[in-house]
Design a protein around this motif. Structure first.
Motif, PDB file in Angstrom:
ATOM      1  N   ASP A  76       0.780  -1.337  -0.251  1.00  0.00           N
ATOM      2  CA  ASP A  76      -0.005   0.132  -0.205  1.00  0.00           C
ATOM      3  C   ASP A  76       0.630   1.436   0.403  1.00  0.00           C
ATOM      4  N   PHE A  77       1.846   1.283   0.645  1.00  0.00           N
ATOM      5  CA  PHE A  77       2.881   2.505   0.398  1.00  0.00           C
ATOM      6  C   PHE A  77       3.464   2.990  -0.472  1.00  0.00           C
ATOM      7  N   PRO A  78       3.632   1.898  -1.515  1.00  0.00           N
ATOM      8  CA  PRO A  78       4.573   2.863  -2.638  1.00  0.00           C
ATOM      9  C   PRO A  78       3.121   2.996  -3.624  1.00  0.00           C
ATOM     10  N   THR A  79       2.001   2.691  -3.230  1.00  0.00           N
ATOM     11  CA  THR A  79       0.597   3.152  -4.119  1.00  0.00           C
ATOM     12  C   THR A  79       0.421   3.804  -3.829  1.00  0.00           C
ATOM     13  N   LEU A  80       0.496   3.740  -2.946  1.00  0.00           N
ATOM     14  CA  LEU A  80      -0.895   5.445  -2.195  1.00  0.00           C
ATOM     15  C   LEU A  80       0.164   6.696  -2.541  1.00  0.00           C
ATOM     16  N   ILE A  81       1.521   6.780  -2.223  1.00  0.00           N
ATOM     17  CA  ILE A  81       2.975   7.663  -2.552  1.00  0.00           C
ATOM     18  C   ILE A  81       3.163   8.089  -4.111  1.00  0.00           C
ATOM     19  N   SER A  82       2.913   6.694  -5.028  1.00  0.00           N
ATOM     20  CA  SER A  82       2.555   6.972  -6.578  1.00  0.00           C
ATOM     21  C   SER A  82       1.478   7.970  -6.434  1.00  0.00           C
ATOM     22  N   LEU A  83       0.626   8.235  -6.052  1.00  0.00           N
ATOM     23  CA  LEU A  83      -0.776   7.950  -6.337  1.00  0.00           C
ATOM     24  C   LEU A  83      -0.551  10.059  -5.975  1.00  0.00           C
ATOM     25  N   TYR A  84      -0.062  10.082  -5.100  1.00  0.00           N
ATOM     26  CA  TYR A  84       0.248  11.230  -4.531  1.00  0.00           C
ATOM     27  C   TYR A  84       1.089  12.503  -5.540  1.00  0.00           C
ATOM     28  N   LEU A  85       2.294  11.641  -5.876  1.00  0.00           N
ATOM     29  CA  LEU A  85       2.686  11.920  -6.762  1.00  0.00           C
ATOM     30  C   LEU A  85       2.375  12.399  -7.940  1.00  0.00           C
ATOM     31  N   GLN A  86       1.365  11.206  -8.390  1.00  0.00           N
ATOM     32  CA  GLN A  86       0.897  11.805  -9.654  1.00  0.00           C
ATOM     33  C   GLN A  86      -0.544  13.005  -9.880  1.00  0.00           C
ATOM     34  N   GLY A  87      -0.883  13.451  -8.681  1.00  0.00           N
ATOM     35  CA  GLY A  87      -1.523  14.186  -8.224  1.00  0.00           C
ATOM     36  C   GLY A  87      -2.917  13.711  -7.702  1.00  0.00           C
ATOM     37  N   ARG A  88      -3.007  12.733  -7.822  1.00  0.00           N
ATOM     38  CA  ARG A  88      -4.527  11.960  -7.264  1.00  0.00           C
ATOM     39  C   ARG A  88      -5.021  12.165  -6.109  1.00  0.00           C
ATOM     40  N   LEU A  89      -4.309  12.005  -5.282  1.00  0.00           N
ATOM     41  CA  LEU A  89      -4.028  11.663  -3.710  1.00  0.00           C
ATOM     42  C   LEU A  89      -3.877  13.092  -3.130  1.00  0.00           C
ATOM     43  N   PRO A  90      -4.542  13.658  -2.404  1.00  0.00           N
ATOM     44  CA  PRO A  90      -4.013  15.161  -1.917  1.00  0.00           C
ATOM     45  C   PRO A  90      -3.561  14.813  -0.940  1.00  0.00           C
ATOM     46  N   LEU A  91      -2.287  14.082  -0.106  1.00  0.00           N
ATOM     47  CA  LEU A  91      -2.372  14.229   0.886  1.00  0.00           C
ATOM     48  C   LEU A  91      -0.865  15.485   1.649  1.00  0.00           C
ATOM     49  N   GLN A  92      -1.162  15.860   0.916  1.00  0.00           N
ATOM     50  CA  GLN A  92      -0.112  17.196   1.661  1.00  0.00           C
ATOM     51  C   GLN A  92      -1.192  18.559   2.268  1.00  0.00           C
ATOM     52  N   LYS A  93      -2.865  18.019   2.135  1.00  0.00           N
ATOM     53  CA  LYS A  93      -3.494  18.768   2.741  1.00  0.00           C
ATOM     54  C   LYS A  93      -3.187  18.265   4.098  1.00  0.00           C
ATOM     55  N   PHE A  94      -2.971  17.010   4.408  1.00  0.00           N
ATOM     56  CA  PHE A  94      -2.811  16.561   5.878  1.00  0.00           C
ATOM     57  C   PHE A  94      -2.150  17.504   6.530  1.00  0.00           C
ATOM     58  N   VAL A  95      -0.778  18.248   6.342  1.00  0.00           N
ATOM     59  CA  VAL A  95       0.058  19.082   6.924  1.00  0.00           C
ATOM     60  C   VAL A  95      -0.494  20.241   7.627  1.00  0.00           C
ATOM     61  N   THR A  96      -0.645  20.531   8.091  1.00  0.00           N
ATOM     62  CA  THR A  96      -1.326  21.629   8.257  1.00  0.00           C
ATOM     63  C   THR A  96      -0.219  22.611   8.890  1.00  0.00           C
ATOM     64  N   GLU A  97       0.865  22.190   9.912  1.00  0.00           N
ATOM     65  CA  GLU A  97       2.272  23.257  10.394  1.00  0.00           C
ATOM     66  C   GLU A  97       3.080  21.933  10.061  1.00  0.00           C
ATOM     67  N   ARG A  98       4.468  22.637   9.983  1.00  0.00           N
ATOM     68  CA  ARG A  98       5.727  22.164  10.000  1.00  0.00           C
ATOM     69  C   ARG A  98       6.258  22.841  11.417  1.00  0.00           C
ATOM     70  N   ILE A  99       6.917  21.835  12.295  1.00  0.00           N
ATOM     71  CA  ILE A  99       7.022  22.006  13.578  1.00  0.00           C
ATOM     72  C   ILE A  99       8.625  21.533  14.575  1.00  0.00           C
ATOM     73  N   THR A 100       9.783  21.762  14.701  1.00  0.00           N
ATOM     74  CA  THR A 100      10.491  21.763  15.592  1.00  0.00           C
ATOM     75  C   THR A 100      10.387  20.259  16.476  1.00  0.00           C
ATOM     76  N   LEU A 101      12.032  19.730  17.350  1.00  0.00           N
ATOM     77  CA  LEU A 101      11.298  19.107  18.426  1.00  0.00           C
ATOM     78  C   LEU A 101      10.694  19.523  19.614  1.00  0.00           C
ATOM     79  N   ASP A 102      11.096  21.195  19.256  1.00  0.00           N
ATOM     80  CA  ASP A 102      11.199  21.493  20.960  1.00  0.00           C
ATOM     81  C   ASP A 102       9.652  21.833  20.908  1.00  0.00           C
ATOM     82  N   ALA A 103       9.032  21.699  20.133  1.00  0.00           N
ATOM     83  CA  ALA A 103       6.919  21.928  19.913  1.00  0.00           C
ATOM     84  C   ALA A 103       6.626  21.234  20.070  1.00  0.00           C
ATOM     85  N   VAL A 104       6.990  20.014  20.179  1.00  0.00           N
ATOM     86  CA  VAL A 104       5.847  18.825  20.158  1.00  0.00           C
ATOM     87  C   VAL A 104       4.455  18.979  21.428  1.00  0.00           C
ATOM     88  N   GLU A 105       5.005  19.106  22.414  1.00  0.00           N
ATOM     89  CA  GLU A 105       3.984  19.974  23.374  1.00  0.00           C
ATOM     90  C   GLU A 105       2.759  20.539  23.331  1.00  0.00           C
TER      91      GLU A 105
END
Length: 361
Positions: free
Chosen positions: A314-343
């Motif tokens: 499943d992982f390679p297939t879903l990554i392929s679909l994401y790279l093709q623009g057919r599965l919008p995995l990027q929409k799940f990422v709300t923010e990017r943080i550093t290790l000290d921001a987990v709390e």
């Protein structure tokens, strides 16, 4: 030679997490050291921190991760140094009854690295879901590494390691949603929205999102929901029936995991329809219903463990679909943080402000 890196631990129940030095041993037989590039902040990590899974503190948190294989132990042939991998928490054994019957997604004996990562004073750490990836490096079993296309963004790819895969798999694998089906998803956090994305991917004709938060319902539309129901304003069962010509949905996915949402999912199904429970209930929850309703309504009542996925498939297939623009995995990422921001990310998640905060290393 062992490595000292920085990692996020939970030392005791409900106490704020700490960023400390941890020791990563060289990989032993069947083990792999992975340089972590990104790791999502999942609700399961918060449950570990709060003591809701077990009391094997201190925990090394983090498990939705992607990174680069740094070194391998004796006998490892599945991956090599330099491979870009997504980590998974169900490394199947290949030997149990389920594996030998061709059902490895139900493996009875999934495994992790045998050696322990530790604090610098020698205190052994319990890695969350056998991974422990809120750290610069982690030690896992060979089978916990799945190679995927290295052009994928690690912050996006790593989310398949848990919640996103659980949701997509609940729709596609467990629920077997197919072209022209009607689907309802109760609970529109990360797992619920992933289930919506999965149903949309395979061509469901009607996808109904149910939640009590209008912000989450707006997120659901972005993943393919055709209709939304605010359950604080409308009765979900009646409204789902109204939207499906009085029939009910072919597949209803409960991404919350509470007795009341399970009952809503049960009665919102079409006759002989499928209910999929992917939200995780806590041990003291109980369900009381007329037994005759189970008999008279028929259909399938299923639980979905990790989306019934096989990472190698499943992982390679879903990554392929994401790279093709057919599965919008990027929409799940709300923010990017550093290790000290987990709390802080835990607080945002609990307040429903994010789909996923992702630690980028």
């Amino acid at each position: 030679m062992s490595h000292i890196v920085r990692g996020v631990i939970a030392r005791s129940a409900k106490a704020p997490v700490e960023l400390v030095d941890i020791v990563i041993p060289d990989p032993g037989p069947g083990e792999v050291v992975v340089t972590v590039q990104a790791c999502g902040v999942c609700h399961t990590d918060l449950t570990y921190r709060d003591g809701g899974i077990n009391d094997e503190f201190p925990f090394l948190l983090g498990h939705e991760a992607a990174g680069i294989v740094e070194s391998i132990g004796e006998g490892v042939s599945h991956v090599a140094p330099g491979d870009f991998v997504i980590l998974n928490w169900r490394a199947v054994c290949g030997e149990c009854r389920a594996c030998k019957r061709g059902r490895p997604h139900l493996c009875f004996d999934t495994h992790n690295a045998k050696q322990k990562m530790t604090l610098t004073d020698g205190t052994e750490l319990t890695p969350a879901l056998g991974i422990g990836a809120f750290a610069n490096k982690t030690l896992v079993a060979e089978g916990q590494c799945t190679k995927v296309d290295p052009t994928a963004d690690p912050a996006i790819a790593g989310l398949l390691g848990c919640g996103v895969m659980a949701g997509i798999g609940a729709a596609v694998n467990t629920g077997a949603v197919t072209l022209d089906d009607t689907v309802a998803v109760i609970g529109c956090g990360g797992i619920g929205d992933a289930a919506i994305a999965g149903a949309h991917l395979v061509g469901a004709k009607t996808i109904i999102a149910v939640d009590t938060d209008n912000t989450k319902l707006n997120w659901a539309r972005g993943f393919g929901a055709t209709h939304t129901i605010n359950a604080s304003e409308l009765d979900p069962v009646e409204t789902i029936r109204d939207l499906t010509d009085g029939v009910g949905a072919d597949v209803v996915i409960d991404a919350v995991g509470r007795p009341e949402t399970w009952k809503e999912a049960f009665y919102a199904r079409a006759l002989a329809g499928t209910l999929v429970l992917v939200g995780v209930p806590i041990p003291d929850m109980r369900l009381e219903m007329p037994l005759v309703d189970f008999f008279s309504r028929g259909g399938s009542l299923k639980s979905s463990w990790y989306g019934d996925c096989l990472p190698e498939r499943d992982f390679p297939t879903l990554i392929s679909l994401y790279l093709q623009g057919r599965l919008p995995l990027q929409k799940f990422v709300t923010e990017r943080i550093t290790l000290d921001a987990v709390e802080e990310a835990f607080h945002k998640m609990h307040a429903g402000e994010v789909l996923r905060s992702v630690v980028v290393l």
